[in-house]
Design an enzyme around this catalytic site. Structure first.
Site, PDB file in Angstrom:
ATOM      1  N   ASP A   1       0.861  -1.168   0.000  1.00  0.00           N
ATOM      2  CA  ASP A   1       0.000   0.000   0.000  1.00  0.00           C
ATOM      3  C   ASP A   1       0.904   1.226   0.000  1.00  0.00           C
ATOM      4  O   ASP A   1       2.102   1.127   0.301  1.00  0.00           O
ATOM      5  CB  ASP A   1      -0.887  -0.017   1.246  1.00  0.00           C
ATOM      6  CG  ASP A   1      -2.051   0.963   1.148  1.00  0.00           C
ATOM      7  OD1 ASP A   1      -2.181   1.614   0.098  1.00  0.00           O
ATOM      8  OD2 ASP A   1      -2.803   1.074   2.129  1.00  0.00           O
TER       9      ASP A   1
ATOM     10  N   ASP B   1      -7.078  -3.987   3.942  1.00  0.00           N
ATOM     11  CA  ASP B   1      -6.032  -4.854   3.385  1.00  0.00           C
ATOM     12  C   ASP B   1      -6.241  -6.326   3.742  1.00  0.00           C
ATOM     13  O   ASP B   1      -5.580  -7.199   3.179  1.00  0.00           O
ATOM     14  CB  ASP B   1      -4.653  -4.426   3.914  1.00  0.00           C
ATOM     15  CG  ASP B   1      -4.275  -3.017   3.514  1.00  0.00           C
ATOM     16  OD1 ASP B   1      -4.497  -2.674   2.344  1.00  0.00           O
ATOM     17  OD2 ASP B   1      -3.775  -2.265   4.359  1.00  0.00           O
TER      18      ASP B   1
ATOM     19  N   ASP C   1      -1.850  -2.523   6.661  1.00  0.00           N
ATOM     20  CA  ASP C   1      -1.971  -1.993   8.012  1.00  0.00           C
ATOM     21  C   ASP C   1      -3.409  -1.606   8.353  1.00  0.00           C
ATOM     22  O   ASP C   1      -3.685  -1.175   9.465  1.00  0.00           O
ATOM     23  CB  ASP C   1      -1.068  -0.774   8.193  1.00  0.00           C
ATOM     24  CG  ASP C   1      -1.439   0.368   7.250  1.00  0.00           C
ATOM     25  OD1 ASP C   1      -2.278   0.147   6.364  1.00  0.00           O
ATOM     26  OD2 ASP C   1      -0.882   1.468   7.397  1.00  0.00           O
TER      27      ASP C   1
END
Length: 784
Positions: free
Chosen positions: A293, A536, A532
């Site tokens: 990400d 996700d 995180d």
């Protein structure tokens, strides 16, 4: 909220109503000792030792020393690893906000009891089954049900443990805790059916099981052939049979794997990395595609408002009024993520306007909304919020995004809260809010490492693709200019084609992140996914290896196989290096072990078929094993080895060990046959065979250690000196005696022949392996 008193909580904990799962998460010291001492092969060694004692061949008991040392090392290292990892688990224990004695406190989830009242907000994982008693939240139960839809939970709604809060805030009373909670029951069922091992561990299990089955009939046949048919003395028959059996037992191989994995976990722990599953080390070593990400991985978690601009012309009075509305907007929303914290810090809050209704930010819709009077104000991604008239403002918005800034729009529309998509709503922009995350320290060095190691990086983000692309360029990610808006990818087929062309994916939904990971895996890639946030988790769940950031949501941390406790992505090169080092060294050591095992198996069958005496004694096998396998394997495991792991473990190991094992058999078997033909004494053949086996052992050690460096040369040279010293000072202990001149002549001939035989067999096996790989690639291309 009052909650329970400390005294009430203690009573409930004592009554067994605590949120403690009684499932053992790590082995006890007693279990470690039992598992290392009471093994199948230790039982076999015990029986062999009794037979040798009965035969009064005392010097052949030397193999027990190696077995005892191996067992003690295994126990000591597993106990040490247990202590380090247990301490790490305590430090990283998940926590919850609980009302105790009338105040809100942070406690470990294991300290919760039945009836506790907990406070939950976006990103929190629900620690036990509960019932909402105040507030409302949207919950994602994907980890439990596999369904990614967000479910609204209001007063009296049930919350299942293991699910997580997407947005909103609530207080909830715990209704089922510990083993009674839904997640505990689900985990218990899953562990009964889901015991997936890595390719390496499965391969070694097969080798050990095969050896465990084969040694008994072969040992009995050797003894029967020698004692009953060749009429050899009982003691001689026992010694030769035991030697063959010991040679076929991979006594140190399984120990080596478990110890190396445990020590690797300890070494990673020292770098603030926690493994939820040690088998993930192999997956990490095989990774060829890393999905990351933007926020929290490439950039820092901290967020700042970099700029604030009017979207349209407005006079000072209207601008001031709109600022007041924005301040009331951020005051109304319960969202407490990094974005909202940065906006609140920059804009401020006020109670000027009172809201009629609000909608917290949703990662699914990518906006939040608040209604004041007859107007609803919306804040979120420009292309989502301004769906109908985005093209009017595209150039202006993308000029900010091209600087690496994340752009949010604050806009308004007539009427109440939107039902979902804004594609049919006319929304008028008011302000642009430009946010920035500073690039992580060492980000460029980290991605440079992956480039050198041949690991492809895919950036998957919910932000604007232009913004993400610019940040990825700044971080030095190759091909970062190839970006795409995931909103244009309508199905799995489009995503499968896109992952082959693009590096950066923007405006990605949680479901699309999961589809990207699945598409990469279907195309033959080994995928690692970092995350995180709650958005996700679906992708992390499907990845071969999932990496969580401890600073992220509890749900992401618990879902990850590997957690960066300090949330520092720059540890990744060291982690990947550690994984590759472990698997490469285990592969190298397994090759050494299998050479001895395969050679002993073939030689045993050869001696049975030809009614010959097995030429080696247990003491000689122990001597050769220690200096050509055990000691070098331990020392070479300290040598860094960062080659990416490819192919099947068992095939790679067999193709490396077979040439040496066949060479060993060909040379030693020929010596035995020639010795018998020319009337060389059995004792002389035994000594010469031991030296020949040692020579081939060092040749294969040199071969698998290439390219040689000073450290490897010292290891090999030290073990050669060691075995010569052991022979000189302990020749009686290891059954080494003076041999006849006739035997010396035969030994020299076969010793000279061993190197070219090994070299040409290795070339032949490599050619077969390369041809097979070529055929597999050709077939795969033809199929695709």
């Amino acid at each position: 909220m009052i909650g329970l008193t400390s005294e009430e909580a203690k009573k409930r904990q004592a009554a067994g109503q605590g949120n403690v799962s009684h499932e053992q998460t790590s082995k006890t010291i007693g279990e470690i000792v039992r598992e290392n001492v009471f093994t199948y092969f230790n039982f076999i060694f015990f029986v062999l030792a009794i037979l040798i004692i009965l035969a009064r061949a005392w010097n052949s008991l030397s193999f027990l020393v190696v077995i005892i040392i191996n067992t003690l090392i295994g126990i000591a290292q597993e106990v040490y690893a247990k202590k380090v990892l247990d301490n790490l688990n305590i430090l990283n224990a998940p926590t919850a906000m609980v009302y105790r004695d009338g105040s809100l406190k942070q406690l470990a989830v294991s300290e919760l009891v039945l009836g506790d009242v907990i406070a939950l907000k976006g990103g929190d994982q629900i620690p036990a089954d509960a019932r909402v008693i105040n507030g409302s939240v949207n919950v994602n139960e994907a980890l439990l049900t596999g369904e990614a839809d967000e479910i609204e939970k209001t007063v009296d709604s049930a919350l299942m443990s293991g699910s997580f809060i997407v947005n909103g805030e609530c207080e909830a009373e715990l209704t089922h805790v510990g083993d009674d909670s839904y997640i505990s029951q689900l985990t218990a069922k899953a562990k009964k059916v889901n015991n997936k091992e890595s390719d390496m561990v499965k391969a070694i299990d097969r080798i050990v099981k095969f050896a465990g089955v084969a040694i008994i009939p072969i040992g009995l046949m050797l003894f029967g052939q020698s004692y009953l048919f060749a009429h050899k003395p009982f003691s001689e028959s026992v010694v030769s049979s035991v030697a063959a059996v010991i040679g076929m037992i991979p006594e140190g191989l399984y120990l080596l794997v478990s110890v190396r994995l445990a020590l690797s976990a300890v070494m990673l722990a020292r770098q603030q990395v926690m493994l939820h599953n040690m088998k993930s080390i192999e997956a990490l070593a095989r990774v060829d595609t890393l999905c990351v990400d933007k926020t929290g991985t490439i950039t820092d978690h901290s967020m700042l408002v970099a700029d604030f601009m009017k979207a349209t012309d407005m006079n000072a009075s209207l601008e001031s009024e709109n600022r007041d509305i924005l301040q009331s907007y951020v005051k109304t929303l319960p969202d407490d993520n990094a974005t909202m914290q940065a906006i609140r810090s920059y804009i401020g809050e006020s109670d000027t306007y009172t809201s009629q209704d609000y909608m917290s930010f949703s990662s699914k819709y990518k906006y939040s909304a608040v209604t004041f009077g007859h107007v609803t104000y919306i804040m979120g991604a420009p292309e989502i919020v301004l769906a109908m008239n985005y093209e009017t403002y595209r150039e202006q918005i993308e000029s900010y995004a091209s600087k690496g800034l994340r752009v949010l729009v604050f806009a308004s529309k007539e009427g109440g809260l939107p039902a979902g998509s804004l594609s049919n709503e006319y929304v008028e922009p008011i302000f642009y809010i430009m946010l920035s995350n500073p690039l992580r320290k060492n980000a460029k060095e980290t991605f440079s490492y992956f480039k050198k190691q041949g690991v492809d990086v895919k950036v998957i983000s919910g932000d604007n693709p232009v913004t993400v692309s610019e940040v990825a360029k700044q971080a030095g990610i190759p091909h970062a200019e190839n970006h795409i808006n995931a909103q244009t990818l309508r199905d799995e087929k489009a995503i499968a084609e896109a992952v082959q062309k693009y590096t950066v994916f923007g405006r990605v939904t949680p479901e699309q992140k999961q589809m990207i990971v699945r598409a990469l895996k279907k195309q033959g890639h080994t995928v690692a996914m970092t995350g995180d946030g709650v958005n996700d988790i679906l992708a992390m769940k499907d990845a071969d290896c999932s990496i969580g950031m401890a600073a992220g949501s509890d749900a992401a941390v618990q879902a990850a196989q590997l957690v960066l406790l300090d949330s520092d992505f720059s540890h990744m090169p060291a982690i990947v290096s550690q994984g590759r080092n472990v698997v490469n060294n285990i592969e190298r050591s397994a090759t050494l072990f299998l050479v001895k095992n395969i050679f002993s198996l073939i030689l045993a069958i050869f001696t049975i078929v030809n009614f010959l005496t097995y030429p080696l004694s247990p003491a000689q096998i122990s001597l050769i094993s220690f200096f050509t396998i055990g000691c070098p394997a331990f020392l070479l495991a300290l040598e860094p080895s960062e080659e990416r792991i490819t192919g099947h473990f068992i095939r790679r190991v067999l193709f490396k060990s077979l040439p040496a094992a066949i060479t060993d058999f060909a040379i030693v078997g020929s010596l035995v046959v020639f010795g018998e033909t020319f009337g060389v004494a059995t004792k002389d053949i035994s000594v010469a065979s031991a030296f020949l086996m040692s020579i081939v052992g060092f040749l294969i050690l040199i071969s698998i250690s290439k390219p040689l460096n000073l450290f490897k040369s010292l290891v090999i040279g030290g073990n050669i000196i060691g075995i010569l010293a052991a022979v000189y000072f302990g020749h009686r202990l290891f059954d080494i005696t003076r041999v006849s001149q006739k035997c010396i002549m035969l030994f020299v001939v076969f010793a000279i022949a061993s190197e070219p035989v090994l070299r040409y067999l290795t070339i032949a096996f490599e050619a077969v392996a390369n041809a097979k790989e070529w055929l597999v690639r050709k077939f795969t291309r033809k199929k695709s």
